[in-house]
Motif scaffolding. Structure first.
Motif, PDB file in Angstrom:
ATOM      1  N   LEU A  25       0.824  -1.200   0.000  1.00 18.72           N
ATOM      2  CA  LEU A  25       0.000   0.000   0.000  1.00 18.72           C
ATOM      3  C   LEU A  25       0.864   1.258   0.000  1.00 18.72           C
ATOM      4  N   ALA A  26       1.953   1.253   0.767  1.00 19.11           N
ATOM      5  CA  ALA A  26       2.869   2.405   0.769  1.00 19.11           C
ATOM      6  C   ALA A  26       3.466   2.616  -0.621  1.00 19.11           C
ATOM      7  N   THR A  27       3.833   1.517  -1.286  1.00 14.73           N
ATOM      8  CA  THR A  27       4.373   1.619  -2.640  1.00 14.73           C
ATOM      9  C   THR A  27       3.341   2.178  -3.602  1.00 14.73           C
ATOM     10  N   LEU A  28       2.096   1.773  -3.454  1.00 23.60           N
ATOM     11  CA  LEU A  28       1.029   2.268  -4.330  1.00 23.60           C
ATOM     12  C   LEU A  28       0.789   3.760  -4.121  1.00 23.60           C
ATOM     13  N   ILE A  29       0.789   4.191  -2.863  1.00 23.46           N
ATOM     14  CA  ILE A  29       0.570   5.609  -2.571  1.00 23.46           C
ATOM     15  C   ILE A  29       1.712   6.467  -3.116  1.00 23.46           C
ATOM     16  N   LEU A  30       2.938   6.044  -2.867  1.00 26.63           N
ATOM     17  CA  LEU A  30       4.085   6.813  -3.340  1.00 26.63           C
ATOM     18  C   LEU A  30       4.184   6.793  -4.859  1.00 26.63           C
ATOM     19  N   ASN A  31       3.841   5.659  -5.462  1.00 23.02           N
ATOM     20  CA  ASN A  31       3.940   5.558  -6.915  1.00 23.02           C
ATOM     21  C   ASN A  31       2.959   6.500  -7.611  1.00 23.02           C
ATOM     22  N   ARG A  32       1.769   6.673  -7.031  1.00 27.20           N
ATOM     23  CA  ARG A  32       0.820   7.622  -7.623  1.00 27.20           C
ATOM     24  C   ARG A  32       1.396   9.036  -7.636  1.00 27.20           C
ATOM     25  N   ASP A  33       1.977   9.443  -6.513  1.00 24.92           N
ATOM     26  CA  ASP A  33       2.547  10.790  -6.448  1.00 24.92           C
ATOM     27  C   ASP A  33       3.724  10.951  -7.402  1.00 24.92           C
ATOM     28  N   VAL A  34       4.563   9.929  -7.506  1.00 24.11           N
ATOM     29  CA  VAL A  34       5.717  10.011  -8.412  1.00 24.11           C
ATOM     30  C   VAL A  34       5.251  10.072  -9.865  1.00 24.11           C
ATOM     31  N   SER A  35       4.239   9.295 -10.217  1.00 25.93           N
ATOM     32  CA  SER A  35       3.733   9.297 -11.596  1.00 25.93           C
ATOM     33  C   SER A  35       3.178  10.659 -11.979  1.00 25.93           C
ATOM     34  N   LEU A  36       2.394  11.261 -11.090  1.00 23.80           N
ATOM     35  CA  LEU A  36       1.834  12.586 -11.380  1.00 23.80           C
ATOM     36  C   LEU A  36       2.919  13.655 -11.413  1.00 23.80           C
ATOM     37  N   ALA A  37       3.938  13.519 -10.565  1.00 22.50           N
ATOM     38  CA  ALA A  37       5.029  14.494 -10.564  1.00 22.50           C
ATOM     39  C   ALA A  37       5.825  14.425 -11.866  1.00 22.50           C
ATOM     40  N   LEU A  38       6.116  13.220 -12.345  1.00 22.02           N
ATOM     41  CA  LEU A  38       6.838  13.078 -13.615  1.00 22.02           C
ATOM     42  C   LEU A  38       6.016  13.625 -14.777  1.00 22.02           C
ATOM     43  N   ALA A  39       4.716  13.382 -14.752  1.00 20.08           N
ATOM     44  CA  ALA A  39       3.864  13.922 -15.806  1.00 20.08           C
ATOM     45  C   ALA A  39       3.819  15.447 -15.770  1.00 20.08           C
ATOM     46  N   ALA A  40       3.791  16.018 -14.567  1.00 16.81           N
ATOM     47  CA  ALA A  40       3.793  17.482 -14.458  1.00 16.81           C
ATOM     48  C   ALA A  40       5.090  18.070 -14.997  1.00 16.81           C
ATOM     49  N   ILE A  41       6.214  17.415 -14.719  1.00 16.05           N
ATOM     50  CA  ILE A  41       7.500  17.881 -15.263  1.00 16.05           C
ATOM     51  C   ILE A  41       7.493  17.830 -16.792  1.00 16.05           C
ATOM     52  N   TYR A  42       6.945  16.741 -17.343  1.00 15.40           N
ATOM     53  CA  TYR A  42       6.888  16.631 -18.805  1.00 15.40           C
ATOM     54  C   TYR A  42       5.970  17.692 -19.400  1.00 15.40           C
ATOM     55  N   TYR A  43       4.804  17.895 -18.815  1.00 15.08           N
ATOM     56  CA  TYR A  43       3.882  18.901 -19.330  1.00 15.08           C
ATOM     57  C   TYR A  43       4.529  20.286 -19.332  1.00 15.08           C
TER      58      TYR A  43
END
Length: 353
Positions: free
Chosen positions: A178-196
């Motif tokens: 569950l900790a991995t799932l929570i952190l992975n969501r934030d990392v995925s959105l952060a990488l997408a924001a950097i790309y955008y």
């Protein structure tokens, strides 16, 4: 003595003077006529150069010319005028103080959790939650909103969530998957924001221009399920932090199994909302908006498709990693629990015998 003709002035005298004196003296003609005043001035200049009058001498200052101030004094006055003309925000206010105090309390809460000081950790976590609600209300009520506060406030919230998730997972209070799932969501959105941000940046794409937020970029609007998921995650983190205090209390004596069952159900619900909130950025049209004025609609759609693909790939990788960790770490923890339970049963039977 007759005056020379126009052709004589035009072809003979200027060319002869320019070649003989070694200086490119320009003569002003208007409708083919000679400007006698400029010819006289040019002749005087040539005479001064010939007699050494053109040496590098410092120009004398007349009474009509005001004295020039030193460069340092002029620079200081220019800085003072710029400081008066540019708007400055008062960042030293109560909402920003509360926000920064919440940010500074985050590592302290993590330290207390790792050292099993749950009572102090719960107290600081409650302080962080209260300040998160109060600082925004004070800023809106007394019009104390600042750019610094709008940037630091979400950073403080995300830092608190990340640190407590990692610390609780290390102590076994939160499942690793569950900790991995929570952190992975934030990392995925952060990488997408950097790309955008990088893709929508006008050319030339430099590091300095990347951090210049006055340039057009992309807007990311949190979805409804994303806001609800953030609230549920904070409740889960707070409840997990306070769980040792609850189970050790005499009020809940004999209800430990029911409390742990409720926590397990709550964890599954948060896992579902976490996956749902991450997927909402893939199908919600208004979640991301590209602001590049010089871009065509086709190019904007291409950027959106690539950003959503990045979110999907990162999220799938994180979900797979969470599953692997659950199989490896979870099976080991379950074996340890079975052994501990077996030892406890053996001790009870030995006492009865």
């Amino acid at each position: 003595m007759p005056l020379p003709t126009q052709s004589a002035w035009h072809y003979s005298f200027p060319e002869q003077q320019a070649w003989t004196q070694g200086s490119a003296t320009s003569l002003t003609h208007y409708s083919g006529r000679l400007d006698v005043r400029q010819l006289t001035n040019s002749t005087n200049v040539l005479e001064e150069k010939r007699h050494g009058g053109g040496s590098h001498e410092q120009p004398t200052q007349t009474a009509s010319t005001p004295p020039r101030r030193p460069l340092q004094s002029r620079t200081r006055d220019l800085r003072a005028r710029l400081a008066q003309s540019l708007p400055h925000e008062n960042i030293y206010n109560l909402p920003n103080l509360l926000t920064f105090s919440r940010l500074l309390a985050t590592p302290a809460i993590g330290y207390l959790i790792l050292h099993d000081t749950q009572s102090w950790a719960v107290g600081l976590f409650a302080y962080a939650g209260i300040t998160d609600l109060v600082d925004g209300w004070i800023a809106r009520r007394w019009k104390l909103q600042t750019v610094v506060g709008s940037v630091v406030d979400p950073i403080a919230d995300k830092a608190l969530m990340t640190v407590l998730t990692v610390c609780l997972a290390l102590k076994g209070g939160l499942p690793v998957w569950l900790a991995t799932l929570i952190l992975n969501r934030d990392v995925s959105l952060a990488l997408a924001a950097i790309y955008y941000r990088f893709a929508s940046l006008p050319r030339p794409k430099t590091f300095a221009r990347y951090w210049d937020f006055s340039l057009p970029s992309a807007e990311v609007h949190p979805t409804t399920i994303s806001k609800a998921n953030t609230a549920l995650q904070l409740v889960l983190i707070g409840a997990t932090t306070a769980l040792p205090l609850v189970t050790s209390s005499s009020m809940f004596s004999g209800l430990e199994a029911d409390v742990h069952g409720a926590m397990n159900a709550f964890q599954l619900m948060v896992a579902g909302t976490t996956v749902w909130s991450g997927a909402s950025y893939l199908y919600t049209k208004d979640a991301v908006k590209i602001l590049g004025d010089g871009m065509s609609e086709k190019e904007k759609k291409r950027i959106l498709v690539k950003g959503r693909t990045l979110i999907a790939v990162c999220f799938l990788v994180g979900a797979g990693l969470a599953g692997v960790l659950e199989m490896v770490v979870g099976s080991g923890s379950r074996r340890d629990d079975d052994r501990a339970e077996g030892r406890a049963i053996g001790n009870d039977e030995a006492e009865k015998a």
